[in-house]
Write a protein that holds these residues in place. Structure first.
Motif, short mmCIF file in Angstrom:
data_model
loop_
_atom_site.label_atom_id
_atom_site.label_comp_id
_atom_site.label_asym_id
_atom_site.label_seq_id
_atom_site.Cartn_x
_atom_site.Cartn_y
_atom_site.Cartn_z
N GLY A 65 0.80 -1.21 0.00
CA GLY A 65 0.00 0.00 0.00
C GLY A 65 0.83 1.27 0.00
O GLY A 65 2.07 1.22 -0.07
N SER A 66 0.14 2.39 0.09
CA SER A 66 0.79 3.70 0.03
C SER A 66 0.30 4.60 1.15
O SER A 66 -0.83 4.46 1.64
N LEU A 67 1.16 5.51 1.54
CA LEU A 67 0.82 6.57 2.48
C LEU A 67 1.58 7.82 2.06
O LEU A 67 2.67 7.73 1.47
N ARG A 68 1.03 8.98 2.40
CA ARG A 68 1.75 10.23 2.21
C ARG A 68 1.84 10.95 3.55
O ARG A 68 0.82 11.29 4.16
N LEU A 69 3.07 11.18 3.97
CA LEU A 69 3.31 11.93 5.19
C LEU A 69 3.49 13.41 4.84
O LEU A 69 4.05 13.74 3.79
N SER A 70 3.02 14.26 5.74
CA SER A 70 3.19 15.70 5.59
C SER A 70 3.87 16.26 6.83
O SER A 70 3.67 15.75 7.94
N CYS A 71 4.63 17.30 6.64
CA CYS A 71 5.28 17.99 7.76
C CYS A 71 5.14 19.48 7.52
O CYS A 71 5.73 20.02 6.57
N ALA A 72 4.35 20.12 8.37
CA ALA A 72 4.15 21.56 8.27
C ALA A 72 5.11 22.27 9.21
O ALA A 72 5.22 21.92 10.39
N ALA A 73 5.79 23.27 8.68
CA ALA A 73 6.81 24.00 9.45
C ALA A 73 6.38 25.43 9.71
O ALA A 73 5.70 26.05 8.89
N SER A 74 6.79 25.95 10.85
CA SER A 74 6.53 27.35 11.16
C SER A 74 7.65 28.20 10.59
O SER A 74 8.69 27.69 10.17
N GLY A 75 7.43 29.51 10.58
CA GLY A 75 8.48 30.42 10.15
C GLY A 75 8.29 30.93 8.74
O GLY A 75 7.58 30.32 7.93
N SER A 76 8.93 32.03 8.46
CA SER A 76 8.76 32.71 7.17
C SER A 76 9.91 32.43 6.21
O SER A 76 9.92 32.96 5.09
N ILE A 77 10.87 31.62 6.64
CA ILE A 77 12.03 31.36 5.79
C ILE A 77 12.17 29.87 5.48
O ILE A 77 13.26 29.34 5.31
N PHE A 78 11.02 29.18 5.41
CA PHE A 78 11.01 27.74 5.16
C PHE A 78 11.82 27.40 3.91
O PHE A 78 12.49 26.37 3.87
N ARG A 79 11.78 28.24 2.92
CA ARG A 79 12.43 27.92 1.65
C ARG A 79 13.94 27.75 1.81
O ARG A 79 14.60 27.17 0.94
N PHE A 80 14.49 28.26 2.90
CA PHE A 80 15.93 28.13 3.13
C PHE A 80 16.29 26.90 3.96
O PHE A 80 17.46 26.57 4.12
N TYR A 81 15.27 26.19 4.49
CA TYR A 81 15.54 25.03 5.32
C TYR A 81 15.93 23.83 4.46
O TYR A 81 15.34 23.59 3.40
N ASP A 82 16.88 23.04 4.95
CA ASP A 82 17.08 21.69 4.45
C ASP A 82 16.16 20.79 5.25
O ASP A 82 16.17 20.83 6.48
N MET A 83 15.38 19.98 4.57
CA MET A 83 14.37 19.15 5.23
C MET A 83 14.66 17.67 5.04
O MET A 83 15.15 17.25 3.99
N GLY A 84 14.30 16.91 6.07
CA GLY A 84 14.53 15.47 5.97
C GLY A 84 13.47 14.67 6.70
O GLY A 84 12.76 15.19 7.57
N TRP A 85 13.35 13.44 6.30
CA TRP A 85 12.53 12.45 7.00
C TRP A 85 13.45 11.37 7.55
O TRP A 85 14.32 10.85 6.83
N TYR A 86 13.23 11.04 8.82
CA TYR A 86 13.95 9.97 9.49
C TYR A 86 12.94 8.99 10.03
O TYR A 86 11.76 9.31 10.16
N ARG A 87 13.39 7.80 10.39
CA ARG A 87 12.50 6.84 11.02
C ARG A 87 13.25 6.05 12.09
O ARG A 87 14.46 5.90 12.03
N GLN A 88 12.47 5.58 13.04
CA GLN A 88 13.04 4.77 14.11
C GLN A 88 12.10 3.62 14.40
O GLN A 88 10.95 3.84 14.81
N ALA A 89 12.59 2.42 14.17
CA ALA A 89 11.84 1.21 14.46
C ALA A 89 12.16 0.76 15.88
O ALA A 89 13.21 1.10 16.42
N PRO A 90 11.27 -0.02 16.50
CA PRO A 90 11.52 -0.49 17.87
C PRO A 90 12.85 -1.21 17.99
O PRO A 90 13.16 -2.10 17.18
N GLY A 91 13.64 -0.82 18.97
CA GLY A 91 14.92 -1.47 19.21
C GLY A 91 16.03 -1.09 18.26
O GLY A 91 17.13 -1.65 18.33
N LYS A 92 15.76 -0.13 17.37
CA LYS A 92 16.76 0.28 16.39
C LYS A 92 17.06 1.77 16.53
O LYS A 92 16.29 2.53 17.12
#
Length: 115
Positions: A16-43
Motif C-alpha cells: 500500500g501507500s501513504l503520504r506523510l506531511s510535515c508543516a513547518a513554522s516560520g517565514s524562511i522555510f524555503r531556506f531550510y534543508d528538510m529530511g525524514w527519518y525513522r526509528q523502528a523499535p529497538g533500532k
C-alpha cells in the motif's frame, strides 16, 4: 525556533501507500534543508530521505524507487510519498529541519505496515 508538525501516518497493508506531511513554522522555510527519518523499535533512528533548499534529494538505499520526498515552499510543507510499503518500513517517522546551526524535530508519526 522552528516548529514541525507531522501527519499522515497510520496502518496500511503491504504494498500500500501513504503520504506523510510535515508543516513547518516560520517565514524562511524555503531556506531550510528538510529530511525524514525513522526509528523502528529497538533500532537507531535512520535517515530516510532529504531535500535541500535547492530541491536536491537523496534517499536511503532501501527506499529508493519507492519513496519520494518533495516540498511546497508556498505551504511551508514537506511531503514523503511512500509506495510499495513493506513490513520493514514500520517505524515512527520524524520530520527534521536544518538551517544554520539550528536542528529541529517534529514529534513523529507512526507508520505500521501489516496485513
Amino acid at each position: 525556533q522552528v516548529q514541525l508538525v507531522e501527519s499522515g501516518g497510520g496502518l496500511v497493508q503491504p504494498g500500500g501507500s501513504l503520504r506523510l506531511s510535515c508543516a513547518a513554522s516560520g517565514s524562511i522555510f524555503r531556506f531550510y534543508d528538510m529530511g525524514w527519518y525513522r526509528q523502528a523499535p529497538g533500532k537507531e533512528r535512520e535517515l530516510v530521505a532529504v531535500i535541500n533548499s535547492a530541491g536536491s534529494t537523496n534517499y536511503e538505499d532501501s527506499v529508493k524507487g519507492r519513496f519520494t520526498i518533495s516540498r511546497d515552499n508556498a505551504k511551508n510543507t514537506v511531503y514523503l510519498q511512500m509506495n510499495s510499503l513493506k513490513p520493514e518500513d514500520t517505524a515512527v517517522y520524524y520530520c527534521n529541519a536544518g538551517y544554520g546551526l539550528g536542528d529541529y524535530w517534529g514529534q513523529g508519526t507512526q507508520v505500521t505496515v501489516s496485513s
